[in-house]
Design a protein around this motif. Structure first.
Motif, PDB file in Angstrom:
ATOM      1  N   LYS A  54      49.215  54.855  22.916  1.00 11.30           N
ATOM      2  CA  LYS A  54      48.671  53.955  23.974  1.00 11.30           C
ATOM      3  C   LYS A  54      49.850  53.013  23.908  1.00 11.30           C
ATOM      4  CE  LYS A  54      45.371  50.415  25.245  1.00 11.30           C
ATOM      5  NZ  LYS A  54      44.333  49.393  24.868  1.00 11.30           N
ATOM      6  N   SER A  55      50.311  52.469  25.552  1.00  8.47           N
ATOM      7  CA  SER A  55      51.144  51.881  25.691  1.00  8.47           C
ATOM      8  C   SER A  55      50.823  50.691  26.579  1.00  8.47           C
ATOM      9  CB  SER A  55      52.483  52.413  26.392  1.00  8.47           C
ATOM     10  OG  SER A  55      52.083  53.087  27.441  1.00  8.47           O
ATOM     11  N   GLY A  56      49.580  50.761  27.256  1.00  5.79           N
ATOM     12  CA  GLY A  56      48.927  49.710  28.119  1.00  5.79           C
ATOM     13  C   GLY A  56      47.599  50.421  28.883  1.00  5.79           C
ATOM     14  N   GLN A  70      42.816  52.909  33.798  1.00  8.98           N
ATOM     15  CA  GLN A  70      43.932  53.986  33.450  1.00  8.98           C
ATOM     16  C   GLN A  70      44.539  53.386  32.371  1.00  8.98           C
ATOM     17  OE1 GLN A  70      43.745  52.399  36.674  1.00  8.98           O
ATOM     18  NE2 GLN A  70      42.286  54.149  37.276  1.00  8.98           N
ATOM     19  N   CYS A  71      44.296  54.178  31.257  1.00  7.06           N
ATOM     20  CA  CYS A  71      44.924  54.173  29.980  1.00  7.06           C
ATOM     21  C   CYS A  71      46.417  54.933  30.122  1.00  7.06           C
ATOM     22  CB  CYS A  71      43.988  54.731  28.864  1.00  7.06           C
ATOM     23  SG  CYS A  71      42.377  54.290  28.996  1.00  7.06           S
ATOM     24  N   THR A  72      47.539  54.187  29.566  1.00  9.33           N
ATOM     25  CA  THR A  72      48.749  54.873  29.769  1.00  9.33           C
ATOM     26  C   THR A  72      49.221  55.180  28.266  1.00  9.33           C
ATOM     27  OG1 THR A  72      49.840  52.715  29.994  1.00  9.33           O
ATOM     28  CG2 THR A  72      49.623  53.784  31.826  1.00  9.33           C
ATOM     29  N   TYR A  73      50.079  56.148  27.987  1.00 16.52           N
ATOM     30  CA  TYR A  73      50.218  56.609  26.957  1.00 16.52           C
ATOM     31  C   TYR A  73      51.990  56.838  26.774  1.00 16.52           C
ATOM     32  CZ  TYR A  73      45.463  56.795  25.810  1.00 16.52           C
ATOM     33  OH  TYR A  73      44.106  56.295  25.696  1.00 16.52           O
ATOM     34  N   ALA A  74      52.762  56.812  25.758  1.00 14.08           N
ATOM     35  CA  ALA A  74      53.961  57.171  25.561  1.00 14.08           C
ATOM     36  C   ALA A  74      54.500  58.028  24.520  1.00 14.08           C
ATOM     37  CB  ALA A  74      54.812  55.931  25.473  1.00 14.08           C
ATOM     38  N   PHE A  75      55.305  58.959  24.771  1.00 10.36           N
ATOM     39  CA  PHE A  75      55.880  59.923  23.657  1.00 10.36           C
ATOM     40  C   PHE A  75      57.448  59.882  24.254  1.00 10.36           C
ATOM     41  CE2 PHE A  75      57.293  63.849  21.837  1.00 10.36           C
ATOM     42  CZ  PHE A  75      57.163  63.572  20.393  1.00 10.36           C
ATOM     43  N   GLY A  76      58.293  59.499  23.435  1.00  7.04           N
ATOM     44  CA  GLY A  76      59.593  59.525  23.788  1.00  7.04           C
ATOM     45  C   GLY A  76      59.839  58.891  25.226  1.00  7.04           C
ATOM     46  N   SER A  77      60.296  59.731  25.912  1.00 10.99           N
ATOM     47  CA  SER A  77      60.689  58.882  27.299  1.00 10.99           C
ATOM     48  C   SER A  77      59.508  59.196  28.552  1.00 10.99           C
ATOM     49  CB  SER A  77      62.032  59.320  28.018  1.00 10.99           C
ATOM     50  OG  SER A  77      62.047  60.643  28.096  1.00 10.99           O
ATOM     51  N   THR A  89      48.920  59.376  31.561  1.00 11.05           N
ATOM     52  CA  THR A  89      47.854  58.534  32.101  1.00 11.05           C
ATOM     53  C   THR A  89      46.431  59.497  31.841  1.00 11.05           C
ATOM     54  OG1 THR A  89      49.158  57.593  33.596  1.00 11.05           O
ATOM     55  CG2 THR A  89      46.727  57.199  33.975  1.00 11.05           C
ATOM     56  N   ARG A  90      45.531  58.722  31.395  1.00 10.18           N
ATOM     57  CA  ARG A  90      44.151  59.238  31.033  1.00 10.18           C
ATOM     58  C   ARG A  90      43.313  58.221  31.763  1.00 10.18           C
ATOM     59  NH1 ARG A  90      42.213  61.501  25.969  1.00 10.18           N
ATOM     60  NH2 ARG A  90      43.422  63.442  26.674  1.00 10.18           N
ATOM     61  N   THR A  91      42.411  58.743  32.796  1.00  8.16           N
ATOM     62  CA  THR A  91      41.480  57.655  33.513  1.00  8.16           C
ATOM     63  C   THR A  91      39.998  57.908  32.861  1.00  8.16           C
ATOM     64  OG1 THR A  91      42.738  58.147  35.711  1.00  8.16           O
ATOM     65  CG2 THR A  91      40.683  57.259  35.857  1.00  8.16           C
ATOM     66  N   ILE A  92      39.491  56.575  32.595  1.00  6.92           N
ATOM     67  CA  ILE A  92      38.411  56.614  32.269  1.00  6.92           C
ATOM     68  C   ILE A  92      37.387  55.634  32.774  1.00  6.92           C
ATOM     69  CG2 ILE A  92      39.007  57.286  29.907  1.00  6.92           C
ATOM     70  CD1 ILE A  92      38.701  54.593  28.714  1.00  6.92           C
ATOM     71  N   ALA A  93      35.943  55.557  32.674  1.00  4.88           N
ATOM     72  CA  ALA A  93      35.470  54.464  33.177  1.00  4.88           C
ATOM     73  C   ALA A  93      35.785  52.878  32.675  1.00  4.88           C
ATOM     74  CB  ALA A  93      33.727  54.714  32.656  1.00  4.88           C
ATOM     75  N   MET A 137      43.300  54.914  21.108  1.00  8.74           N
ATOM     76  CA  MET A 137      44.515  54.618  20.678  1.00  8.74           C
ATOM     77  C   MET A 137      45.795  55.622  20.805  1.00  8.74           C
ATOM     78  SD  MET A 137      44.163  51.176  20.314  1.00  8.74           S
ATOM     79  CE  MET A 137      45.881  50.846  19.664  1.00  8.74           C
ATOM     80  N   SER A 138      45.606  57.058  20.605  1.00  5.09           N
ATOM     81  CA  SER A 138      46.418  57.818  21.001  1.00  5.09           C
ATOM     82  C   SER A 138      45.660  59.220  21.656  1.00  5.09           C
ATOM     83  CB  SER A 138      46.871  58.268  19.555  1.00  5.09           C
ATOM     84  OG  SER A 138      45.876  58.917  18.758  1.00  5.09           O
ATOM     85  N   ILE A 139      46.455  60.010  22.152  1.00  6.76           N
ATOM     86  CA  ILE A 139      45.851  61.472  22.738  1.00  6.76           C
ATOM     87  C   ILE A 139      47.074  62.375  22.385  1.00  6.76           C
ATOM     88  CG2 ILE A 139      44.863  60.454  24.892  1.00  6.76           C
ATOM     89  CD1 ILE A 139      47.379  60.759  26.504  1.00  6.76           C
ATOM     90  N   GLN A 140      46.566  63.677  22.479  1.00  6.36           N
ATOM     91  CA  GLN A 140      47.520  65.010  22.389  1.00  6.36           C
ATOM     92  C   GLN A 140      47.780  65.397  23.629  1.00  6.36           C
ATOM     93  OE1 GLN A 140      47.973  66.110  18.870  1.00  6.36           O
ATOM     94  NE2 GLN A 140      47.417  64.292  18.472  1.00  6.36           N
TER      95      GLN A 140
END
Length: 126
Positions: free
Chosen positions: A27-29, A38-45, A49-53, A60-63
Motif C-alpha cells: 500500500k502506498s496511499g 481507491q487503494c493504491t499499491y506499488a511494486f517496483g515502478s 489500484t483496488r477500489t473498495i467501499a 496493506m498489500s495485494i498480490q
C-alpha cells in the motif's frame, strides 16, 4: 538418465522465466471518492489500484501478476513504455464510477464521476 533430468530441469526453469510471476505490492496511499475508496499499491515502478467501499480498510498489500518484461528478464527496451489497456467493465458506486481496463492479464481502474462515460481505452505507463 542425467541428460533427460538436466533437459527437464532446464525446460522448467525457462518456462517459469517466460510465464507471469505473482508478487506482493504494498500500500502506498488511498483516496476516498464518494462512496468508494481507491487503494493504491506499488511494486517496483508499477502502481496498482483496488477500489473498495469507503467504509472498508485498504489491505496493506495485494498480490499482482507481472509479465516476463516486468521481472528483469530479457531486454526491457524491446517493450513499449506506454501501452493501451482496453475497457473490460464498469461499476457505479454512489457518485463515482469505476472503469476497469485490461492489458496483459493485469486490471487497471480509472475512477470518474458516475454521470461520465468510461473511455474505451486508456494509456498505461510501464
Amino acid at each position: 538418465m542425467r541428460v533427460i533430468f538436466c533437459f527437464l530441469a532446464m525446460t522448467v526453469l525457462f518456462a517459469s522465466i517466460a510465464s507471469a510471476q505473482t508478487v506482493t505490492a504494498f500500500k502506498s496511499g488511498e483516496q476516498v471518492t464518494g462512496g468508494t475508496k481507491q487503494c493504491t499499491y506499488a511494486f517496483g515502478s508499477n502502481t496498482y489500484t483496488r477500489t473498495i467501499a469507503s467504509d472498508q480498510l485498504c489491505p496493506m498489500s495485494i498480490q499482482v501478476n507481472l509479465g516476463p518484461s516486468s521481472v528483469g528478464y530479457g531486454n526491457r527496451s524491446a517493450y513499449p513504455s506506454t501501452v493501451t489497456a482496453f475497457k473490460s467493465g464498469e461499476e457505479v458506486t454512489g457518485n463515482t464510477k469505476q472503469c476497469y481496463y485490461s492489458f496483459a492479464g493485469n486490471t487497471f481502474t480509472k475512477t470518474i464521476a458516475s454521470y461520465e462515460v468510461c473511455p474505451m481505452s486508456i494509456q498505461i505507463q510501464q
